[in-house]
Structure formats: structure tokens, C-alpha cells
Design an enzyme around this catalytic site. Sequence first.
Site, PDB file in Angstrom:
ATOM      1  N   PHE A 180      13.680 -42.187  56.678  1.00 34.58           N
ATOM      2  CA  PHE A 180      14.355 -40.956  57.078  1.00 34.58           C
ATOM      3  C   PHE A 180      15.393 -40.610  56.013  1.00 34.58           C
ATOM      4  CE2 PHE A 180      17.747 -38.810  59.602  1.00 34.58           C
ATOM      5  CZ  PHE A 180      17.029 -37.675  59.902  1.00 34.58           C
ATOM      6  N   ASN A 182      18.500 -40.155  55.649  1.00 34.66           N
ATOM      7  CA  ASN A 182      19.784 -40.844  55.415  1.00 34.66           C
ATOM      8  C   ASN A 182      19.647 -42.358  55.262  1.00 34.66           C
ATOM      9  OD1 ASN A 182      19.480 -41.890  57.963  1.00 34.66           O
ATOM     10  ND2 ASN A 182      21.119 -40.721  58.911  1.00 34.66           N
ATOM     11  N   LYS A 183      18.427 -42.856  55.142  1.00 34.57           N
ATOM     12  CA  LYS A 183      18.239 -44.298  54.986  1.00 34.57           C
ATOM     13  C   LYS A 183      18.372 -44.707  53.509  1.00 34.57           C
ATOM     14  CE  LYS A 183      17.261 -45.449  59.299  1.00 34.57           C
ATOM     15  NZ  LYS A 183      17.257 -44.307  60.205  1.00 34.57           N
ATOM     16  N   ASN A 184      18.337 -46.012  53.244  1.00 39.82           N
ATOM     17  CA  ASN A 184      18.494 -46.485  51.859  1.00 39.82           C
ATOM     18  C   ASN A 184      17.380 -45.970  50.948  1.00 39.82           C
ATOM     19  OD1 ASN A 184      19.666 -49.327  53.432  1.00 39.82           O
ATOM     20  ND2 ASN A 184      20.905 -48.320  51.877  1.00 39.82           N
TER      21      ASN A 184
END
Length: 376
Positions: A180, A182-184
Site C-alpha cells: 500500500f 504508505n508502506k516501506n
Amino acid sequence: MYKIPLFELNYGAEEEAAVLETLRSKWISTGPKTAAFEKEFASMLGAGHALALANCTVSLHLAMKILGIGPGDEVICPSLTFVATVNAIRYVDAIPVFADIRSSSDPTMDPADIRKRITDRTRAIVVMHYAGFPCAMDEIMEIAHQHGLKVVEDACHGPLSEYNGKKLGTIGHVGCFSFFSNKNISTGEGGMLVTDDDRLLEQAKLLRSHGMTTLSYERSKGHSTGYDVIESGYNYRMDDIRASLGLVQLHKLSADLGQRAVVRGWYEEAFADVPEVIIPFRGHEGFVSNYIFVVVLDETCGHRRDEIRNSLHQAGIQTSIHYPPAHRFSIFSQNAVQLPVTESVADRLITLPMFSKLSRDEVVYIAETMKQLTRG
Ligand SMILES: *Cc1c(COP(=O)(O)O)cnc(C)c1O
């Protein structure tokens, strides 16, 4: 607009070029880029197999399916997690059984509390590596072994995080990751399922694409012309546009996480003389992803958490809450349960900005603002 956002996407010209190349290749659905992304992801983790998916929620759903979790089975899981961890258990008509966390300094699942929740109907444990810091996996795997339980790792927060030399997501039977935005690793939407078990991979692969025995990319290459359908599967595939973004993001990951560790160090230093602000996992040794940076307010100011968050927003600092505990949502309220540590910590925590481009001055500004507010 915030002066300091919670997160900033680590995207640049490389991502644009990768997408353009895929568009021009004229193969945009699941194909060679997806296969390359899976291969690199598996080798990065030292996992047997990786299967790219539409998102992590479906990865968790497939984990339940391939491990044979079904109606009436009980699955132990945390409440202090994103709700998808728990919803996935419900998808197969199993029953989520919430376990408490250890403490404000280690908000991962408490193995002692997991033990207390085991019944004759328990089939699996879903762990979530909070902020990318590992759960007590030795104890949890030991419990699972003793009771014949499956272990799923919701490793959405922890790509490349390590536990005793192993990467998170490769310790249990199945590991699930999210890409997604906003993930790393960001691909907009996207997910991965990892496992060492050939049979589990084959089942997940079938379910990913309608239970069909071949993919259209394979048919287009003439590897096979027909197909059979042997399960009621889904369309949980990732497309090559996203996979090409994922490949670029994988190459940036080590450097990005390295810088996040530096940012975390600045935070630990800046909060050294602020005992009102507890930093979970302070001084943790071992490589971690630092997906989010969460602090817990102590008893002197914890009751003013929402007011402090509002003041932070007025000072231009974006914050969040990871997470409103799942057991308090209406949909899970019939699972009446005592989770005193989760409740206490969830009411006092604040997620502060964390991303690799955050500067030392910004971290100092955030810490100074917090210091004034907690003492105010
Ligand atoms: C992001 C996240 C998910 C869901 O991932 P999606 O790819 O958005 O479906 C599940 N669990 C945790 C812990 C997450 O952070």
C-alpha cells in the site's frame, strides 16, 4: 498542509521510467514483471517462494484458506493491529480470539496471554510485527509446535526486519506483506504471500487466479492452450505495472531503511530527557524496518493524548494512531474480551512522522514540541 507530514512517498524518476517501460511493452497484467518481482522478493527474504497479490488483505485471506482454517476454528490474533488482520479470519468463518500485548515498551503479542487463549478449537496464531519490530517468535513458535497450530505472520510493517538472523515473514508457515502507498515498499496497492512450502504455494497460486491451472501470460506464450478449473478461486492477482514499481522500490529499500534507522536514533536522542514519552523498543538491537514511529505517553499526560495530538497538528506536525484496537469496533464487539494492556496503551499512543527524508532539525522540532505539550 502540514509542515511535517506523517509520511512521504520515496518515489522519483526511476519509478516513472519503470512504469513507462511496462506500458510500452504492451503487457500490463500479471506477467514477466510480476514473476521478476516475486523472484527478487523471495531471494531478498531468503524465502522459498513469494506470490504477488492485489494487496495484503487478500494475502491474509489466502493464508487462512491454504492453511485449512475454516468455519468455527479459532485463530488467535492481536487487537492492536490494522483491522485487515482480523477481518481475514472472518472471511473463512473462523473466530478471531484476541490476545493482549506485552507492555507499552513492547506492544507485540504476549506469549503468556496467547497460551491462556488456547482451546480445543484453536487452529492458528496470526502475529503482527508492530512497527517492524519482531514478536517473541521463539516462544510463539514453541507454543504453536506444542499445540499443533499454524502461524501466519502479518509482516506488513517489517520487510527486511530481522529476528535471530531470519527475516520476518519467513519464520511462521506463511508471511504476508503489503505494498500500500504508505508502506516501506509502495506500489499504490499490492501484496505478497511468502512460504517455504511448495504445496502451500501451489494452492495459493491456484486461488489467486480463479482456480485455473494456467495464467493468460503462459497461454499467450504458447506454453499451454487450455486450462482446467479445480477450485473456486478469486482474482487476487497483481499486475505488471505495479510489479515494475515494486522492483524499483525493492532496489531502494535497504538505503531507505538504513536512513530510517538514523531518524529513529535522532528521536531516541531527542526524547532522552523526556521521561513522559515512552519509546517502545528503545535501544532495540537487530535490523528493523521502522515502518512507523510510535510513542506512548506515561500516566502523567496519557489522559491528554487527544488534546496533545490537536496541538501537534496546530504546530504543523501530522500524527496518527496505530491503531484503534480492533476489539472495540462494533463488528467484533460480540467477542467480549479483557485486554487491559492493549486498552491502556492504545489510549496513550501517538504515531509521529517517520520517513527517510525527515531531517534532524525536524525531529528536534517534533521532540521539543512534544516536551512542552506533555508538561503543559
Ligand atoms: C497495511 C496493513 C494491512 C493491509 O494491507 P493492504 O495491502 O492495504 O490490504 C494489513 N495488516 C497490517 C498490519 C497493515 O499495516
